[in-house]
Design an enzyme around this catalytic site. Structure first.
Site, PDB file in Angstrom:
ATOM      1  NE  ARG A   1     -13.509  17.481  12.743  1.00  0.00           N
ATOM      2  CZ  ARG A   1     -12.281  17.109  12.325  1.00  0.00           C
ATOM      3  NH1 ARG A   1     -11.824  15.893  12.867  1.00  0.00           N
ATOM      4  NH2 ARG A   1     -11.690  17.768  11.487  1.00  0.00           N
TER       5      ARG A   1
ATOM      6  CG  HIS B   1      -9.848  19.374   6.738  1.00  0.00           C
ATOM      7  ND1 HIS B   1     -10.924  19.194   7.669  1.00  0.00           N
ATOM      8  CD2 HIS B   1      -8.833  19.958   7.775  1.00  0.00           C
ATOM      9  CE1 HIS B   1     -10.963  19.840   8.705  1.00  0.00           C
ATOM     10  NE2 HIS B   1      -9.470  20.315   8.853  1.00  0.00           N
TER      11      HIS B   1
END
Length: 509
Positions: free
Chosen positions: A295, A272
């Site tokens: 995000r 990740h």
């Protein structure tokens, strides 16, 4: 008339007796679930609803696992929450996105089951009492379909994984499902190629008509021993930090292999891109996840020079590789730290109360305007101003040099900014035990031909009932291929956990 009345009474008695007998048989079916995360709880609840006596065996002192840590959301296509927000989506688009992310390694039958059952899975979770009304478009998705828990009337938000697990744990307790906590499994017991029970480390035997493995993946870093499964299959990532709990060591995969189960894609470990770097413990082996939803709300990534270098909503593997390339330490190429920056608009879009939680833990820092942000990053304010202006201009035109086409929030002229340091971290293991779309664990019969470890039990000419050995969740392989999409982990647990539970209990198909 009296004769026919007696005939009717006799028939009713016979039917009632048969029903009670069948009901008793169903109630006597024993299902053992190994692992108390989301897949395990879904399996247990469905098996119990089908009339089975269910036992959950969990090696930790409490239920939850990595499922309770999940924070980006749960995917679904054509859902009621999407419809309420006027989001147009389709099962075909969802399948296309998942297969594209998988890079040619996904089992298309499993993916088809995943996406086709996604709507019903969202509905089922909401029916349990978890409102999934906030939706974001995460990396690799062509449409907004990642569902989270929306803010309540007091402006508070419950993390999606924890909220789902808390609700289902209460359901498990209310449904009289037996819990065996702090109990480790030594091996599976078999008889004539069928899994018939579980032997615990303390030599206690738990008999079962069906066993379901839902014990999770193998990306954890235990404190007092080596993760031998990760070292064997993906030694190139063992130096990285992890977002997993220390319990994720692949125990269930080894249990399955010991009884002949086939495995798939064991070398595919998702890194990740954004594990929080804690300023108080920057070298910690376990990182708190900075969820992709940050995000998806408008957070951007910058390197130490104040430059963007990637599409923040690209696939996880791509974004991680970009961080390694553009943010690597001059002294250690394996150490790469990026800045995650959010404007006030992005923070409000994500959830201010959750950001405050990260602030409280020292992971996010709130700074008053671009001058303070530049000072924190040891840069000239003009560098950031130019980058933020460019970003907002590209948002208006709908594209940038990195291929970004979705710009959730603006950046320039924000009254405040939130910044965190993040680093790529081991997050998810795509490989595991091979299963079919009925969640049955498979073994290799001939070259590239696979068959269930436990056969089918035929009950009538038209109906079939499964018994035997099942698996669901991160302990399995085949759904995600090379790279998992955000939100597909919780969905996989619900879809295949429910299927495993129904089939293990002998529900007709």
């Amino acid at each position: 008339m009296r004769f026919w009345h007696l005939v009717i009474v006799v028939i009713a008695i016979v039917i009632g007796s048969t029903f009670r007998k069948n009901q008793k048989q169903e109630m006597s079916r024993k299902v053992v679930v190994i692992g108390g995360g989301l897949a395990g709880l879904c399996a247990a609840l469905e098996a119990r609803a089908a009339g089975a006596a269910v036992t959950i065996i969990e090696k930790e002192a409490k239920l939850g696992g990595n499922s309770a840590k999940a924070s980006s959301g749960m995917n679904g296509a054509l859902t009621a929450p999407q419809s309420a927000l006027h989001i147009e989506d389709s099962v075909d688009l969802f399948m296309k996105d998942t297969l594209a992310s998988g890079g040619g390694l996904c089992d298309e039958n499993l993916v088809q089951t995943l996406v086709q059952e996604s709507n019903d899975s969202i509905y089922w979770i909401e029916q349990q009492g978890v409102p999934l009304r906030s939706i974001s478009q995460c990396g690799g998705h062509s449409k907004p379909r990642t569902h989270r828990i929306a803010q309540d009337s007091n402006g508070r938000t419950t993390p999606v994984g924890w909220g789902i697990m808390r609700t289902l744990q209460k359901k498990v307790q209310d449904d009289n499902i037996t819990l065996m906590l702090s109990s480790s499994v030594a091996k599976l017991i078999t008889h004539q190629d069928k899994v018939t029970g579980v032997l615990l480390q303390d030599n206690q035997l738990v008999e079962a008509d069906s066993v379901i493995l839902t014990s999770g993946g193998f990306a954890g870093k235990p404190k007092d021993k080596e993760n031998t499964v990760l070292k064997e299959f993906a030694p190139e990532v063992t130096h990285l930090a992890t977002t997993n709990g220390p319990w994720a060591t692949g125990d269930g995969i080894k249990l399955g292999q010991d009884v002949g189960a086939a495995v798939k894609d064991m070398d595919k470990v998702q890194v990740h891109p954004t594990g929080f770097v804690d300023p108080n413990d920057p070298g910690a082996d376990t990182k708190f996840l900075a969820p992709e939803a940050l995000r998806a709300a408008g957070g951007i990534l910058m390197n130490a020079n104040g430059l963007r270098f990637t599409n923040e909503l690209g696939r996880r593997d791509v974004v991680s590789n970009d961080i390694f390339q553009h943010c690597a330490s001059a002294n250690d190429a394996s150490l790469a730290i990026a800045y995650l920056i959010m404007s006030e608009e992005a923070v409000n879009k994500y959830d201010r109360s959750s950001i405050s939680f990260y602030e409280h833990k020292g992971l996010f820092h709130q700074l008053a305007g671009i001058e303070e942000l530049a000072k924190y990053m040891a840069l000239e304010p003009s560098i950031l101003s130019k980058q933020f202006e460019l970003y907002d201009q590209e948002a208006k035109t709908g594209g940038d040099q990195f291929g970004k086409s979705v710009f959730p929030s603006t950046l320039n002229n924000s009254m405040a900014y939130w910044v965190a340091k993040v680093t790529p971290s081991c997050h998810y293991t795509m490989g595991g035990l091979m299963i079919d779309d009925g969640a049955r664990v498979l073994k290799e019969a001939n070259m590239n031909q696979y068959t269930p470890i436990s056969g089918l039990v035929l009950t009538t000419q038209t109906n079939t009932k499964y018994t035997g050995f099942f698996a669901a969740g991160e302990v399995t392989g085949g759904v995600h291929g090379r790279n998992r999409l955000a939100g597909n982990s919780l969905l996989e647990c619900v879809v295949f956990g429910r299927i495993a539970g129904k089939n293990a209990a002998g529900r007709s198909h």
